[in-house]
Design a protein around this motif. Sequence first.
Motif, PDB file in Angstrom:
ATOM      1  N   HIS A  73       0.842  -1.205   0.000  1.00  0.00           N
ATOM      2  CA  HIS A  73       0.000   0.000   0.000  1.00  0.00           C
ATOM      3  C   HIS A  73       0.878   1.256   0.000  1.00  0.00           C
ATOM      4  O   HIS A  73       1.422   1.648   1.033  1.00  0.00           O
ATOM      5  N   LEU A  74       0.983   1.861  -1.196  1.00  0.00           N
ATOM      6  CA  LEU A  74       1.777   3.088  -1.335  1.00  0.00           C
ATOM      7  C   LEU A  74       0.940   4.307  -1.702  1.00  0.00           C
ATOM      8  O   LEU A  74       1.440   5.439  -1.610  1.00  0.00           O
ATOM      9  N   ALA A  75      -0.300   4.103  -2.170  1.00  0.00           N
ATOM     10  CA  ALA A  75      -1.082   5.258  -2.647  1.00  0.00           C
ATOM     11  C   ALA A  75      -1.241   6.265  -1.530  1.00  0.00           C
ATOM     12  O   ALA A  75      -1.623   5.916  -0.411  1.00  0.00           O
ATOM     13  N   THR A  93      -7.397  10.796   1.644  1.00  0.00           N
ATOM     14  CA  THR A  93      -6.676   9.686   0.993  1.00  0.00           C
ATOM     15  C   THR A  93      -5.806   8.920   2.003  1.00  0.00           C
ATOM     16  O   THR A  93      -5.873   7.695   2.092  1.00  0.00           O
ATOM     17  N   ASN A  94      -4.993   9.640   2.754  1.00  0.00           N
ATOM     18  CA  ASN A  94      -3.995   8.943   3.568  1.00  0.00           C
ATOM     19  C   ASN A  94      -4.623   8.267   4.784  1.00  0.00           C
ATOM     20  O   ASN A  94      -4.160   7.204   5.206  1.00  0.00           O
ATOM     21  N   ILE A  95      -5.660   8.865   5.351  1.00  0.00           N
ATOM     22  CA  ILE A  95      -6.273   8.257   6.542  1.00  0.00           C
ATOM     23  C   ILE A  95      -7.501   7.435   6.154  1.00  0.00           C
ATOM     24  O   ILE A  95      -7.514   6.217   6.356  1.00  0.00           O
ATOM     25  N   VAL A  96      -8.506   8.084   5.556  1.00  0.00           N
ATOM     26  CA  VAL A  96      -9.727   7.334   5.209  1.00  0.00           C
ATOM     27  C   VAL A  96      -9.405   6.250   4.174  1.00  0.00           C
ATOM     28  O   VAL A  96      -9.845   5.103   4.297  1.00  0.00           O
ATOM     29  N   GLY A  97      -8.598   6.607   3.176  1.00  0.00           N
ATOM     30  CA  GLY A  97      -8.243   5.631   2.142  1.00  0.00           C
ATOM     31  C   GLY A  97      -7.507   4.429   2.725  1.00  0.00           C
ATOM     32  O   GLY A  97      -7.774   3.276   2.347  1.00  0.00           O
ATOM     33  N   SER A  98      -6.585   4.676   3.647  1.00  0.00           N
ATOM     34  CA  SER A  98      -5.859   3.549   4.264  1.00  0.00           C
ATOM     35  C   SER A  98      -6.805   2.693   5.089  1.00  0.00           C
ATOM     36  O   SER A  98      -6.711   1.456   5.089  1.00  0.00           O
ATOM     37  N   TYR A  99      -7.738   3.336   5.782  1.00  0.00           N
ATOM     38  CA  TYR A  99      -8.745   2.586   6.554  1.00  0.00           C
ATOM     39  C   TYR A  99      -9.564   1.679   5.633  1.00  0.00           C
ATOM     40  O   TYR A  99      -9.771   0.494   5.920  1.00  0.00           O
ATOM     41  N   VAL A 100      -9.991   2.230   4.493  1.00  0.00           N
ATOM     42  CA  VAL A 100     -10.800   1.440   3.556  1.00  0.00           C
ATOM     43  C   VAL A 100      -9.992   0.249   3.028  1.00  0.00           C
ATOM     44  O   VAL A 100     -10.490  -0.883   2.947  1.00  0.00           O
ATOM     45  N   MET A 101      -8.724   0.476   2.690  1.00  0.00           N
ATOM     46  CA  MET A 101      -7.874  -0.629   2.194  1.00  0.00           C
ATOM     47  C   MET A 101      -7.694  -1.693   3.273  1.00  0.00           C
ATOM     48  O   MET A 101      -7.693  -2.890   2.982  1.00  0.00           O
ATOM     49  N   LEU A 102      -7.505  -1.256   4.525  1.00  0.00           N
ATOM     50  CA  LEU A 102      -7.333  -2.220   5.622  1.00  0.00           C
ATOM     51  C   LEU A 102      -8.588  -3.074   5.809  1.00  0.00           C
ATOM     52  O   LEU A 102      -8.500  -4.300   5.966  1.00  0.00           O
ATOM     53  N   GLU A 103      -9.751  -2.430   5.789  1.00  0.00           N
ATOM     54  CA  GLU A 103     -11.003  -3.162   5.951  1.00  0.00           C
ATOM     55  C   GLU A 103     -11.187  -4.169   4.818  1.00  0.00           C
ATOM     56  O   GLU A 103     -11.544  -5.322   5.052  1.00  0.00           O
ATOM     57  N   ALA A 104     -10.931  -3.707   3.593  1.00  0.00           N
ATOM     58  CA  ALA A 104     -11.107  -4.593   2.440  1.00  0.00           C
ATOM     59  C   ALA A 104     -10.116  -5.749   2.513  1.00  0.00           C
ATOM     60  O   ALA A 104     -10.468  -6.909   2.261  1.00  0.00           O
TER      61      ALA A 104
END
Length: 345
Positions: A73-75, A93-104
């Motif tokens: 995860h680099l985005a 992107t950096n906080i909410v996006g990382s949370y979404v990637m973690l959940e998925a």
Amino acid sequence: MRVLVTGSAGFIGSAVVRRLKAAGAVVVGYDKLTYAGVAEAGSPVDALVKADIADPAAAEAALQTHQPDLVMHLAAESHVDRSIDGPAVFIQTNIVGSYVMLEAAARYWRGLDETRRRRFRFHHISTDEVYGSLGQTGQFTEQTPYDPRSPYSASKAASDHLVRAWSETYGLPVVMTNCSNNYGPYHFPEKLIPLTILNALEAKSLPVYGDGSNVRDWLFVEDHADALYQVVTRGRIGEKYNVGGDAERTNLQVVQAICDTLDEMQPDPAGSRRRLITFVSDRPGHDFRYAIDHSKITRELGWRPSVGFEEGLRLTIQWYLDNRAWWSAIRDGVYAGERLGARAE
Ligand code: NAD
């Protein structure tokens, strides 16, 4: 080995894709192609999902469709100066996006069979800036407390904490890395080294923040990509590793080195390019010094930087000389080199 790389069209993501392809992996890129997603030519992915990391349905679909063994995860939004002018997208992107990637990733990982579950890793790529600012001495270790000072570093610190939480709370097998400043091919020309190279080539002024005494530790991007490859394939689950270049330089030393190297490689009839250096008002909240102790990754995984700063700078300058079409399109289009991040409210 199938790897999903978010931020695959960015500067470091594209170097990671090249490293993974050299190791024979099947690589799926996942990138929104923001203004910074311009390294596609250097990112030979097998498939590209054009989507936002903060879109849960797109993240879930990408994992289900492409069935990766590893997620790197680099985005991210990556430019400190832009985070000063407009922090909202950094939070998104950096906080909410990382949370979404973690959940998925956690949902996907739970659905894998036993063998693939054991092999799966979620690798979060982060920065040394989460540790705050050093004085003249000392180095960041993996135990250094977090003390971020800019909207960018605070958003990366937040995502690091989320990754740790998903590991401890939900058992997601994660690895984490915190790296110093990178430079090399495909670096978007808003960052110090490529911006200085291009301005110097065009005989424009070379702005240096404050008195130029701020210190960064510089790492050639291909060395970083190799460190990430070692960590994602051989790092211990739940561990974080600092990555650095053993190349501390003041900003003024960096700019002078670019001038001198370029003068040698492509002399300017008007004289030394050092004449173009101008000191401008400092970046608000400018961290004084970053320095990395990378002894853990060296001890455990045998990784160390292989390209020295002077050699890496020469390779980088040569790349920009050889790839004028790539950067001219950026300079004529999305970003011409204007000052960013001077807002101090
Ligand atoms: P970059 O800005 O060059 O590339 C970022 C990529 O992420 C781009 O391709 C962009 O299109 C994509 N992206 C941005 N927002 C997105 C979104 N919402 N959804 C999907 N894709 C999105 O950045 P970089 O320098 O390659 O940095 C990559 C990672 O490494 C970042 O997480 C950064 O924090 C970290 N890092 C960078 C450095 C450095 O010196 N550049 C050092 C240490 C760590």
